[in-house]
Scaffold this motif. Structure first.
Motif, short mmCIF file in Angstrom:
data_model
loop_
_atom_site.label_atom_id
_atom_site.label_comp_id
_atom_site.label_asym_id
_atom_site.label_seq_id
_atom_site.Cartn_x
_atom_site.Cartn_y
_atom_site.Cartn_z
N ILE A 1 0.85 -1.19 0.00
CA ILE A 1 0.00 0.00 0.00
C ILE A 1 0.89 1.24 0.00
N LYS A 2 0.68 2.08 -0.99
CA LYS A 2 1.47 3.31 -1.10
C LYS A 2 0.55 4.46 -1.49
N THR A 3 1.00 5.65 -1.16
CA THR A 3 0.31 6.82 -1.69
C THR A 3 0.77 7.03 -3.13
N TYR A 4 -0.01 7.78 -3.84
CA TYR A 4 0.29 8.17 -5.22
C TYR A 4 1.68 8.83 -5.29
N ALA A 5 1.96 9.74 -4.34
CA ALA A 5 3.25 10.44 -4.33
C ALA A 5 4.40 9.49 -4.04
N THR A 6 4.22 8.58 -3.08
CA THR A 6 5.27 7.64 -2.73
C THR A 6 5.54 6.68 -3.88
N ALA A 7 4.49 6.27 -4.58
CA ALA A 7 4.67 5.39 -5.74
C ALA A 7 5.54 6.05 -6.79
N ILE A 8 5.33 7.34 -7.01
CA ILE A 8 6.14 8.08 -7.98
C ILE A 8 7.59 8.16 -7.52
N ARG A 9 7.79 8.52 -6.26
CA ARG A 9 9.16 8.63 -5.72
C ARG A 9 9.88 7.29 -5.80
N ASP A 10 9.22 6.21 -5.46
CA ASP A 10 9.86 4.90 -5.46
C ASP A 10 10.28 4.47 -6.86
N VAL A 11 9.44 4.76 -7.85
CA VAL A 11 9.80 4.41 -9.22
C VAL A 11 11.00 5.22 -9.69
#
Length: 328
Positions: free
Chosen positions: A3-13
């Motif tokens: 489970i991730k936030t939209y922002a965290t998903a972007i940062r992780d990629v």
């Protein structure tokens, strides 16, 4: 899945792609220690250094031009804009240079450049910081246009964009950054461009929506269901390339089409979609397509006025009923 936030998903990629490929780097205003205005690059400089997480001057034309040059030279730059509204001060670079360079060089120059940032309503950012501009970039060949509406789409589409050898305009929505969702852990998880997602199957009307309005369309579909109206909701995910086949197949089933978006209704991407789908599926339509979009006025600062200027869930419900109850 995690489970991730939209922002965290972007940062992780971004972090994973920078680890995978030393040619990937990011630059923009305050992307280093601040981590961008919504934290999408937070702490990346600690891992990759300030040569690959580069603060820039307040000159979008300058660093988008630098991104184009870096892409031509073999790098894979990501340019972050604080607001996608600021593309408007870099239009010559974007439309005359970034969009056309690969074509001008006969395909010999690869342009693996991602230009990403946030846009949209929800924070009272007013007329020059709340616009939805994705439609503009559909008009100019050479640019791909992606619009993720979930954390998983943000991850999968962004990874696809970074690995693409063509320039990609990547539109995020400020009101979605805190939204949580399941994201695959696979470091190679990608969503192909040009493949729409049927968010909710239905049989009575097709509702086509993107970004924040995907959620609003889904909520409207639940309200319609209370009245026995079964709406199918489709998110195109990318506007260029656009998956018309999925939408046409839906319209053949439902016979009705409603397109809703946050961009201004006049000449918005919904107009193009409605026209194209009408040409492809005219004999299956039982009523003219209906379009919803922002009113023909600058986006207000006052949140009450902002709400009045943009489609709400009740507006989507009413528009769907207009399409359903239209008679020749």
């Amino acid at each position: 899945m995690s489970i991730k936030t939209y922002a965290t998903a972007i940062r992780d990629v971004i972090s994973q792609e920078m680890s995978r490929d030393e040619h990937v780097f990011i630059m923009g205003e305050d992307v280093e220690t601040l981590g961008g205005v919504f934290g999408c690059t937070r702490d990346l400089y600690k891992r990759f250094g300030t040569q690959r997480v580069r603060n820039t001057p307040i000159s979008e034309a300058g660093f988008i031009g630098a991104g184009l040059g870096a892409a031509c030279a073999g790098m894979r730059p990501i340019c972050e804009l604080m607001y996608m509204d600021f593309t408007l001060v870099a239009m010559d670079q974007l439309l005359n240079q970034v969009a056309k360079t690969r074509y001008i060089f006969g395909g010999n120059a690869k342009i693996p450049l991602v230009i990403r940032g946030q846009q949209g309503i929800g924070r009272g950012n007013a007329a020059t910081h709340s616009q939805s501009l994705e439609t503009i970039f559909m008009h100019f060949p050479g640019l791909k246009v992606a619009c993720p509406s979930t954390a998983a789409e943000a991850a999968g589409l962004l990874r696809t964009a970074i690995r693409d050898d063509n320039p990609v305009m990547f539109f995020e929505h400020k009101a979605l950054y805190a939204k949580k969702g399941e994201v695959p852990e696979d470091p190679d998880y990608m969503i192909p461009f040009g493949k729409a997602d049927v968010k909710r199957p239905g049989k009575d009307i097709t509702i086509l929506a993107n970004l924040l309005y995907t959620d609003r369309a889904l909520q409207a579909a639940e309200e319609l269901m209370k009245e026995g109206i079964d709406a199918e909701v489709i998110d195109p995910r990318t506007l260029v390339p656009f998956d018309y086949d999925t939408v046409v197949d839906s319209v053949k089933k439902t016979g009705r089409l409603l397109v809703v978006h946050e961009a201004h209704r006049s000449a918005g991407w919904g107009a193009e979609a409605a026209a194209e789908i009408s040409e492809r599926a005219f004999r299956y339509l039982d009523a003219p397509p209906v379009r919803l979009g922002a009113a023909a006025c600058p986006l207000p600062f006052n949140l009450g006025l902002e709400t009045a200027a943009t489609p709400q869930i009740a507006d989507i419900v009413d528009a769907a009923k207009r399409a359903l109850y239209f008679t020749v």
